[in-house]
Design an enzyme around this catalytic site. Structure first.
Site, PDB file in Angstrom:
ATOM      1  N   ASP A 157      29.902  47.201 -21.141  1.00 43.61           N
ATOM      2  CA  ASP A 157      30.227  48.413 -20.387  1.00 43.61           C
ATOM      3  C   ASP A 157      31.682  48.454 -19.934  1.00 43.61           C
ATOM      4  O   ASP A 157      32.415  47.458 -20.058  1.00 43.61           O
ATOM      5  CB  ASP A 157      29.285  48.545 -19.175  1.00 43.61           C
ATOM      6  CG  ASP A 157      29.045  47.225 -18.452  1.00 43.61           C
ATOM      7  OD1 ASP A 157      29.842  46.292 -18.624  1.00 43.61           O
ATOM      8  OD2 ASP A 157      28.054  47.118 -17.715  1.00 43.61           O
ATOM      9  N   ASP A 192      19.811  46.195  -8.166  1.00 42.70           N
ATOM     10  CA  ASP A 192      18.785  47.222  -8.382  1.00 42.70           C
ATOM     11  C   ASP A 192      18.075  47.033  -9.726  1.00 42.70           C
ATOM     12  O   ASP A 192      17.322  47.894 -10.160  1.00 42.70           O
ATOM     13  CB  ASP A 192      19.420  48.623  -8.298  1.00 42.70           C
ATOM     14  CG  ASP A 192      20.573  48.807  -9.290  1.00 42.70           C
ATOM     15  OD1 ASP A 192      20.844  47.872 -10.080  1.00 42.70           O
ATOM     16  OD2 ASP A 192      21.204  49.877  -9.278  1.00 42.70           O
ATOM     17  N   HIS A 241      19.643  46.660 -12.653  1.00 42.50           N
ATOM     18  CA  HIS A 241      20.350  47.190 -13.822  1.00 42.50           C
ATOM     19  C   HIS A 241      20.788  46.072 -14.767  1.00 42.50           C
ATOM     20  O   HIS A 241      21.029  44.947 -14.355  1.00 42.50           O
ATOM     21  CB  HIS A 241      21.517  48.109 -13.419  1.00 42.50           C
ATOM     22  CG  HIS A 241      22.704  47.436 -12.811  1.00 42.50           C
ATOM     23  ND1 HIS A 241      23.325  47.910 -11.671  1.00 42.50           N
ATOM     24  CD2 HIS A 241      23.423  46.344 -13.177  1.00 42.50           C
ATOM     25  CE1 HIS A 241      24.358  47.135 -11.389  1.00 42.50           C
ATOM     26  NE2 HIS A 241      24.432  46.177 -12.282  1.00 42.50           N
ATOM     27  N   GLU A 259      21.267  52.008 -14.916  1.00 35.91           N
ATOM     28  CA  GLU A 259      20.707  52.043 -13.567  1.00 35.91           C
ATOM     29  C   GLU A 259      19.231  52.456 -13.628  1.00 35.91           C
ATOM     30  O   GLU A 259      18.783  53.021 -14.635  1.00 35.91           O
ATOM     31  CB  GLU A 259      21.486  53.066 -12.728  1.00 35.91           C
ATOM     32  CG  GLU A 259      22.968  52.748 -12.559  1.00 35.91           C
ATOM     33  CD  GLU A 259      23.240  51.632 -11.547  1.00 35.91           C
ATOM     34  OE1 GLU A 259      22.324  50.833 -11.255  1.00 35.91           O
ATOM     35  OE2 GLU A 259      24.369  51.559 -11.041  1.00 35.91           O
TER      36      GLU A 259
HETATM   37  C1  F6R Z   1      28.612  43.602 -16.297  1.00 35.31           C
HETATM   38  C2  F6R Z   1      27.304  44.211 -16.231  1.00 35.31           C
HETATM   39  C3  F6R Z   1      26.467  44.227 -14.994  1.00 35.31           C
HETATM   40  C4  F6R Z   1      26.458  42.897 -14.236  1.00 35.31           C
HETATM   41  C5  F6R Z   1      25.602  43.008 -12.978  1.00 35.31           C
HETATM   42  C6  F6R Z   1      25.626  41.725 -12.173  1.00 35.31           C
HETATM   43  O1  F6R Z   1      29.188  43.792 -17.576  1.00 35.31           O
HETATM   44  O2  F6R Z   1      26.914  44.767 -17.206  1.00 35.31           O
HETATM   45  O3  F6R Z   1      25.147  44.585 -15.341  1.00 35.31           O
HETATM   46  O4  F6R Z   1      25.978  41.891 -15.078  1.00 35.31           O
HETATM   47  O5  F6R Z   1      26.072  44.054 -12.189  1.00 35.31           O
HETATM   48  O6  F6R Z   1      26.913  41.534 -11.693  1.00 35.31           O
HETATM   49  P1  F6R Z   1      27.352  40.179 -10.950  1.00 35.31           P
HETATM   50  O7  F6R Z   1      27.330  39.103 -11.978  1.00 35.31           O
HETATM   51  O8  F6R Z   1      28.747  40.462 -10.459  1.00 35.31           O
HETATM   52  O9  F6R Z   1      26.362  39.965  -9.854  1.00 35.31           O
END
Ligand code: F6R
Length: 247
Positions: free
Chosen positions: A72, A141, A143, A148
């Site tokens: 992303d 959440d 994701h 989301e």
């Molecule tokens: C990042 C991504 C997100 C993260 C998620 C957890 O490329 O796709 O889904 O993996 O938000 O983020 P952290 O590791 O910062 O808790």
């Protein structure tokens, strides 16, 4: 199938998680030098990238034939912006190993036309994919990528409005909450599920509740990561804190 197809590696802490994850990726690249690696950003994989860079520097890994596809990117941010995922990848991995830049792909956050940006990224994914292994983190959440909670599982790359919870979680990377972009381009759940294998990394007590829901709760687009219960080859590497609500 279901949750039984998942292997859960319980590790002591973040340091160990980072080593085990790097070893899994290193094994992949060693056994198949032209692997397609699906890669993630965020805090969780930072230690994994550090270990991969060390292995490369020690002469134990060669990325010259590897392709990377990122999950992303924030809409509106390009690689010159230090909060962009393109910048993150450059800093943590691309500039530190012998990856061929022509084989590293991140959605183009600077393309203002969402449809164009998503279509262009889908074309890349169709051409180079599927990933041999897709690294994932999980949001508070549930994701994965920036998919989301929703009422359906999006198939391919799409533009999403970030949830309040995600904006709150990600504001730590920005000067202020107002600077967190409201939208991002993300690989779809269908594309993630077509990866040959999945490596889900989870660290810390604040992820314990959502990890339990994702692995053992009902499969629902309300918890996007729960779809992984239907993937035939998932490895979860989680530390004790993240696993404290499981077992
Ligand atoms: C990042 C991504 C997100 C993260 C998620 C957890 O490329 O796709 O889904 O993996 O938000 O983020 P952290 O590791 O910062 O808790």
């Amino acid at each position: 199938m279901g949750v039984k197809a998942m292997r859960i590696y319980r590790v002591k802490d973040y340091e160990q998680l980072s080593k085990v994850a790097a070893n899994r990726i290193a094994a992949q690249v060693t056994l198949k030098p032209d692997s397609v690696l699906g890669v993630a950003t965020g805090s969780t994989p930072v230690g994994m990238y550090e270990n991969l860079v060390k292995m490369y520097e020690g002469g134990d890994l060669d990325f010259s034939q590897v392709t990377t596809i990122n999950l992303d990117e924030y809409k509106g941010l390009g690689k010159e912006s230090s909060q962009s995922y393109a910048y993150y990848m450059e800093e943590k991995l691309f500039s530190k190993v012998n990856l061929n830049r022509k084989r590293t792909f991140v959605p183009d956050g600077t393309e203002p036309d969402s449809e164009k940006a998503c279509q262009a990224y889908n074309e890349v994914l169709h051409r180079v994919g599927p990933a041999d292994i897709q690294v994932l983190g999980i949001g508070h959440d549930g994701h994965i990528g920036f998919n989301e909670p929703a009422d359906y599982f999006p198939d391919e790359t799409h533009c999403v409005a970030l949830d309040e919870m995600t904006i709150q979680a990600n504001k730590r990377f920005f000067e202020s909450e107002a600077e967190v972009p409201g939208e991002s381009y993300t690989m779809g759940i269908g594309t993630i599920m077509r990866a040959k294998s999945i490596l889900l990394l989870v660290s810390g007590a604040e992820k314990a509740g959502i990890l339990k829901k994702a692995l053992y709760g009902p499969v629902t687009p309300g918890v996007p990561a729960s779809i992984l219960q239907f993937h035939p080859d998932v490895t979860v590497i989680a530390d004790e804190e993240a696993l404290k609500e499981i077992e």
